[in-house]
Design an enzyme around this catalytic site. Sequence first.
Site, mmCIF file in Angstrom:
data_model
loop_
_atom_site.group_PDB
_atom_site.id
_atom_site.type_symbol
_atom_site.label_atom_id
_atom_site.label_comp_id
_atom_site.label_asym_id
_atom_site.label_seq_id
_atom_site.Cartn_x
_atom_site.Cartn_y
_atom_site.Cartn_z
ATOM 1 N N ASN A 1 21.536 15.607 -18.976
ATOM 2 C CA ASN A 1 21.515 16.702 -18.136
ATOM 3 C C ASN A 1 20.115 17.504 -18.417
ATOM 4 O OD1 ASN A 1 23.343 17.394 -16.183
ATOM 5 N ND2 ASN A 1 24.889 18.138 -17.860
ATOM 6 N N GLY A 2 19.720 17.417 -19.816
ATOM 7 C CA GLY A 2 18.364 17.781 -20.212
ATOM 8 C C GLY A 2 17.726 16.391 -20.063
ATOM 9 N N ASP B 1 25.374 17.394 -12.009
ATOM 10 C CA ASP B 1 25.866 16.011 -12.619
ATOM 11 C C ASP B 1 25.296 14.892 -11.913
ATOM 12 O OD1 ASP B 1 27.708 13.662 -13.164
ATOM 13 O OD2 ASP B 1 28.779 15.453 -14.077
ATOM 14 N N GLY C 1 21.055 7.748 -19.368
ATOM 15 C CA GLY C 1 20.325 6.609 -19.791
ATOM 16 C C GLY C 1 21.435 5.396 -20.471
ATOM 17 N N GLU C 2 22.348 5.993 -20.975
ATOM 18 C CA GLU C 2 23.099 5.116 -21.760
ATOM 19 C C GLU C 2 24.160 4.491 -20.580
ATOM 20 O OE1 GLU C 2 25.031 7.067 -25.183
ATOM 21 O OE2 GLU C 2 23.191 7.839 -25.722
ATOM 22 N N ASP D 1 14.900 21.103 -33.879
ATOM 23 C CA ASP D 1 14.934 20.245 -32.787
ATOM 24 C C ASP D 1 13.603 19.953 -32.290
ATOM 25 O OD1 ASP D 1 16.323 18.368 -31.398
ATOM 26 O OD2 ASP D 1 16.429 19.487 -29.493
ATOM 27 N N HIS E 1 15.010 10.012 -23.161
ATOM 28 C CA HIS E 1 16.348 10.734 -22.954
ATOM 29 C C HIS E 1 16.943 11.166 -22.002
ATOM 30 C CE1 HIS E 1 19.090 13.330 -25.713
ATOM 31 N NE2 HIS E 1 19.202 13.883 -24.668
ATOM 32 N N LEU E 2 17.577 10.489 -21.100
ATOM 33 C CA LEU E 2 17.970 11.064 -19.828
ATOM 34 C C LEU E 2 19.289 11.583 -19.715
ATOM 35 C CD1 LEU E 2 16.215 7.802 -17.824
ATOM 36 C CD2 LEU E 2 15.125 9.954 -18.751
ATOM 37 N N ARG F 1 26.159 11.714 -11.786
ATOM 38 C CA ARG F 1 27.457 10.900 -11.104
ATOM 39 C C ARG F 1 27.728 11.407 -9.689
ATOM 40 N NH1 ARG F 1 30.984 10.959 -16.360
ATOM 41 N NH2 ARG F 1 30.202 12.851 -16.365
#
Length: 262
Positions: free
Chosen positions: A74-75, A147, A197-198, A11, A71-72, A149
Site C-alpha cells: 500500500n506504501g 487495494d 511484490g510478494e 524507519d 517494496h511494493l 487486488r
Amino acid sequence: CPGKPNVAVFDTTFGMGMDEKSYLYAIPHEYYEKYGIRRYGFHGTSHKFVSAEAIRFGGLDPETAKVIVCHLGNGASVSASIGGKCVDTSMGLTPLEGLIMGTRSGDVDPAVLQFIMNKEGLDINQMLDILNKKSGVYGMTNGISSDFRDIENAKADGNHLAEVALDAFIYRVTKYIGAYAAAMNGVDAIIFTAGVGENSASQRLDIASGLEFMGVKMDAEANNVRGKEAVISAADSKVKVLLIPTNEELMIAMDTASIVKG
Ligand code: AMP
C-alpha cells in the site's frame, strides 16, 4: 521499564547512508541548515532487512553487491544499496515522494499543487491530505479502491482507468529501477517484497519485461510463487531477480538485540 534498556529503531536509519548528492533537495541550502530538510527515506527497516537477506540468500558479495529492493505494498518505495549501504531510496522528507502507491501520489510537479489550490480554494494541509489519502491508484481510478487486488480485478473486468493506474504504477517502478541501476553503474540483484511484490506474479513479470535491455530475464515458472524466498529469474539472466518476504519485526528485534548486547 525501570532498570531495563530502552531502544528506539527508526524507519529512516537505512536512508541515513545516502550521500549528500542523493539526499539534498535542489532548494536553498539554508532550509537544510535551519530545519534539516532533506530526503530521509522510509520503509528503511524493510529495505535493510531485505537487502541483507538478498545478499545471504542470493550468495552475493556482502561488500560489493549492488542491490535494488522494490517494496511494493500500500506504501511503496524502491531502494538502491551497495554492500547493504543505502545509495538512494525513493521516499523523501516524508513517505509521499517516489512511486505511485495505494492512496499516495508519489512524484508530482509542485506547481500542480498551486494550480489545484487556486482553482478549488484549498489550503496546503487540505492539498497534502489529497496527495496522501485520495491519490495513487485510488485517485487515478476515481476511487475504485486503494487495494491492488481490486484494481487488478477491475482491469480484468475491462475498466480503463484501472488498467491505466496499474500501467502507470508498473511504469514508474520500472523507471526507478532503471535510474537506480544507472546510479550504481550496474545492478547484481533486483528484489521484490511486501504485499504486491510478494504476491502478484503478473506485476513482477510486467515490471521485469521493461528491464530486458539490461539483461533481466525471468523464469515464468519460478515466478509462479508467493510469499517465500525464491530466485525468480532465469539461470542465464544477467541480473538475479529474487522474491524475499519482508520481516520488519525481525529486523527491529535483531537491531534491538545487537544494541542491548553492545
Ligand atoms: P502491504 O502494504 O505490504 O501489506 O501490501 C498490501 C497490498 O498488497 C494491498 O494493496 C494488496 O492488495 C496487495 N496484495 C496482496 N496480495 C496481492 C495479490 N495476490 N495480488 C496483487 N496485490 C496483492
